[in-house]
Design a protein around this motif. Structure first.
Motif, PDB file in Angstrom:
ATOM      1  N   ARG A 120      33.291  48.760 -35.985  1.00 34.74           N
ATOM      2  CA  ARG A 120      32.838  47.359 -35.927  1.00 34.74           C
ATOM      3  C   ARG A 120      34.057  46.506 -36.371  1.00 34.74           C
ATOM      4  N   HIS A 121      34.587  46.441 -37.068  1.00 38.29           N
ATOM      5  CA  HIS A 121      35.663  46.180 -38.246  1.00 38.29           C
ATOM      6  C   HIS A 121      36.952  46.647 -38.077  1.00 38.29           C
ATOM      7  N   TRP A 122      37.726  45.646 -38.330  1.00 42.44           N
ATOM      8  CA  TRP A 122      39.459  46.773 -37.975  1.00 42.44           C
ATOM      9  C   TRP A 122      39.919  46.839 -39.058  1.00 42.44           C
ATOM     10  N   HIS A 123      39.517  46.740 -40.172  1.00 43.36           N
ATOM     11  CA  HIS A 123      39.815  47.561 -41.302  1.00 43.36           C
ATOM     12  C   HIS A 123      39.558  49.206 -41.478  1.00 43.36           C
ATOM     13  N   GLU A 124      37.767  49.138 -41.114  1.00 41.84           N
ATOM     14  CA  GLU A 124      37.433  50.488 -40.755  1.00 41.84           C
ATOM     15  C   GLU A 124      38.555  51.109 -40.207  1.00 41.84           C
ATOM     16  N   ILE A 140      43.159  56.051 -38.712  1.00 41.15           N
ATOM     17  CA  ILE A 140      43.939  55.981 -38.261  1.00 41.15           C
ATOM     18  C   ILE A 140      44.956  56.816 -39.439  1.00 41.15           C
ATOM     19  N   CYS A 141      44.578  55.510 -40.651  1.00 42.17           N
ATOM     20  CA  CYS A 141      45.862  56.568 -41.688  1.00 42.17           C
ATOM     21  C   CYS A 141      45.177  57.645 -41.798  1.00 42.17           C
ATOM     22  N   ILE A 142      43.742  58.077 -41.948  1.00 43.57           N
ATOM     23  CA  ILE A 142      43.483  59.286 -42.931  1.00 43.57           C
ATOM     24  C   ILE A 142      43.767  59.823 -41.718  1.00 43.57           C
ATOM     25  N   ARG A 143      43.759  59.998 -40.619  1.00 46.00           N
ATOM     26  CA  ARG A 143      44.106  61.002 -39.060  1.00 46.00           C
ATOM     27  C   ARG A 143      45.178  61.275 -39.611  1.00 46.00           C
ATOM     28  N   GLN A 144      46.607  60.411 -38.904  1.00 45.52           N
ATOM     29  CA  GLN A 144      47.812  61.014 -39.714  1.00 45.52           C
ATOM     30  C   GLN A 144      48.405  61.021 -40.503  1.00 45.52           C
ATOM     31  N   LEU A 179      48.611  46.925 -48.209  1.00 41.13           N
ATOM     32  CA  LEU A 179      48.587  48.257 -47.264  1.00 41.13           C
ATOM     33  C   LEU A 179      46.697  48.180 -48.002  1.00 41.13           C
ATOM     34  N   HIS A 180      46.662  48.531 -49.687  1.00 33.25           N
ATOM     35  CA  HIS A 180      46.183  48.448 -50.195  1.00 33.25           C
ATOM     36  C   HIS A 180      44.881  47.463 -49.629  1.00 33.25           C
ATOM     37  N   ASN A 181      45.049  46.537 -49.947  1.00 38.15           N
ATOM     38  CA  ASN A 181      43.644  45.492 -49.276  1.00 38.15           C
ATOM     39  C   ASN A 181      43.972  45.058 -47.637  1.00 38.15           C
ATOM     40  N   TRP A 182      45.002  45.812 -47.231  1.00 36.64           N
ATOM     41  CA  TRP A 182      44.251  45.473 -45.530  1.00 36.64           C
ATOM     42  C   TRP A 182      43.262  46.764 -44.929  1.00 36.64           C
ATOM     43  N   ARG A 183      43.746  47.974 -46.266  1.00 31.14           N
ATOM     44  CA  ARG A 183      42.504  49.077 -45.505  1.00 31.14           C
ATOM     45  C   ARG A 183      41.428  49.262 -46.389  1.00 31.14           C
ATOM     46  N   ASN A 184      41.092  47.869 -47.298  1.00 26.98           N
ATOM     47  CA  ASN A 184      39.891  47.641 -47.693  1.00 26.98           C
ATOM     48  C   ASN A 184      38.805  46.696 -47.447  1.00 26.98           C
ATOM     49  N   GLY A 185      40.087  45.784 -46.664  1.00 24.30           N
ATOM     50  CA  GLY A 185      38.901  44.813 -46.120  1.00 24.30           C
ATOM     51  C   GLY A 185      38.874  43.436 -46.660  1.00 24.30           C
ATOM     52  N   LEU A 209      43.102  53.277 -27.603  1.00 22.85           N
ATOM     53  CA  LEU A 209      43.165  52.970 -28.481  1.00 22.85           C
ATOM     54  C   LEU A 209      43.600  52.167 -28.874  1.00 22.85           C
ATOM     55  N   SER A 210      45.123  51.046 -28.515  1.00 24.40           N
ATOM     56  CA  SER A 210      44.980  50.056 -28.010  1.00 24.40           C
ATOM     57  C   SER A 210      44.077  48.638 -27.950  1.00 24.40           C
ATOM     58  N   ALA A 211      43.596  48.910 -26.823  1.00 23.57           N
ATOM     59  CA  ALA A 211      43.007  47.838 -26.322  1.00 23.57           C
ATOM     60  C   ALA A 211      41.274  47.722 -27.620  1.00 23.57           C
ATOM     61  N   GLY A 212      40.777  48.403 -28.611  1.00 23.67           N
ATOM     62  CA  GLY A 212      39.929  48.320 -29.406  1.00 23.67           C
ATOM     63  C   GLY A 212      40.946  48.149 -30.371  1.00 23.67           C
ATOM     64  N   TRP A 213      42.059  48.792 -30.922  1.00 20.64           N
ATOM     65  CA  TRP A 213      42.511  47.763 -31.992  1.00 20.64           C
ATOM     66  C   TRP A 213      42.335  46.819 -31.909  1.00 20.64           C
ATOM     67  N   ASN A 214      43.225  46.022 -30.901  1.00 23.16           N
ATOM     68  CA  ASN A 214      43.800  44.670 -30.853  1.00 23.16           C
ATOM     69  C   ASN A 214      43.133  43.916 -30.706  1.00 23.16           C
ATOM     70  N   ALA A 215      41.777  44.495 -30.141  1.00 21.66           N
ATOM     71  CA  ALA A 215      40.207  43.307 -29.502  1.00 21.66           C
ATOM     72  C   ALA A 215      39.782  43.289 -30.784  1.00 21.66           C
ATOM     73  N   LEU A 216      39.451  44.326 -32.782  1.00 21.40           N
ATOM     74  CA  LEU A 216      38.746  44.402 -34.270  1.00 21.40           C
ATOM     75  C   LEU A 216      40.571  43.534 -34.219  1.00 21.40           C
ATOM     76  N   TYR A 217      41.396  43.988 -33.994  1.00 20.63           N
ATOM     77  CA  TYR A 217      41.695  42.347 -35.075  1.00 20.63           C
ATOM     78  C   TYR A 217      41.663  41.090 -34.870  1.00 20.63           C
ATOM     79  N   GLN A 218      41.819  40.807 -33.524  1.00 24.08           N
ATOM     80  CA  GLN A 218      42.012  39.023 -33.186  1.00 24.08           C
ATOM     81  C   GLN A 218      40.323  38.830 -33.568  1.00 24.08           C
TER      82      GLN A 218
END
Length: 244
Positions: A10-14, A19-23, A54-60, A84-93
């Motif tokens: 539900r949130h972009w930072h989540e 994604i970071c953990i998966r990669q 990065l620390h601040n982005w990942r924890n919101g 993945l792209s559509a959800g990534w952009n929508a949550l960022y907006q």
């Protein structure tokens, strides 16, 4: 990351953190370096700032600006995944939208908020005064420090040099408060690197947490001799050297 899992975020930072953990980015060191390379930033200050971001982005804590968002999209290869792209952009907006204030907030709620803010300010003032009093007592009761005349030795996680350039990148200490080993002893513990060579940088002071502050250390000078890159650990600290 499968498409049916994206709806669970539900949130972009989540989503970013997943994604970071998966990669394989369990910490932010390698990802910060890739972002610096993508943006053309080569300084140690830029690397450290990217780590904090990065620390601040990942924890919101906050949301990246558009330019940094596009760099993340590129480095994490989001555009190559249409699912993945559509959800990534929508949550960022959605994350970029300013928080909406309720239209029916009462004057009582506003008054309570102001009182709470005043209480926090007063508490912060008291804490500052206590800290200042402690500092003054320490300065008055502690013996005057003696100047050693030694320069400070700093550890550098990421070093970028030109061929022929030299820089002190770390320091070898001995027992806390005692002089470090001789250069001949120190050199035996240093790795052989094909893009440069080591030399004695002299005696200085290195800030050591295990020693509780500055302690004498021998500066390790690296001189670049050929273009390339090397990654290694020195005294349990990771170091990357790039020679251009």
């Amino acid at each position: 990351m499968e498409n049916d899992n994206i709806a669970g975020y539900r949130h972009w930072h989540e989503l970013l953190d997943a994604i970071c953990i998966r990669q394989g980015h369990l910490d932010n060191m390698a990802l910060a370096e890739e972002l610096c390379l993508a943006s053309g930033s080569k300084s140690q200050e830029s690397f450290e700032a990217t780590l904090r971001n990065l620390h601040n982005w990942r924890n919101g804590t906050h949301v990246p600006r558009r330019r940094n968002f596009l760099l993340l999209t590129k480095v994490l290869q989001i555009e190559s995944r249409e699912d993945l792209s559509a959800g990534w952009n929508a949550l960022y907006q959605e994350a970029r939208k300013p928080a909406e204030t309720g239209a029916n907030d009462s004057k009582i709620d506003n008054g309570r908020t102001q009182i709470r803010q005043l209480q926090l300010m007063l508490a912060g003032t008291v804490i500052c005064l206590i800290g200042l009093a402690g500092t003054l007592a320490y300065l008055l009761l502690s013996p005057a420090p003696q100047s050693t005349g030694y320069p400070e030795i700093e550890y550098h996680r990421l070093v970028t040099l030109g061929v022929g350039d030299s820089e002190i990148i770390h320091g070898r200490r001995g027992a806390c408060g005692e002089m470090p080993p001789a250069w001949e002893v120190t050199r035996k513990d240093l790795p052989d690197i094909d893009i440069g060579s080591w030399s004695d940088g002299g005696i200085g002071l290195r800030n050591s947490r295990s020693c509780g502050g500055p302690t004498p250390a021998r500066a390790l000078m690296f001189t670049a001799t050929a273009p390339g890159r090397t990654d290694f650990d020195l005294y349990s600290d990771p170091i990357t050297i790039r020679v251009e």
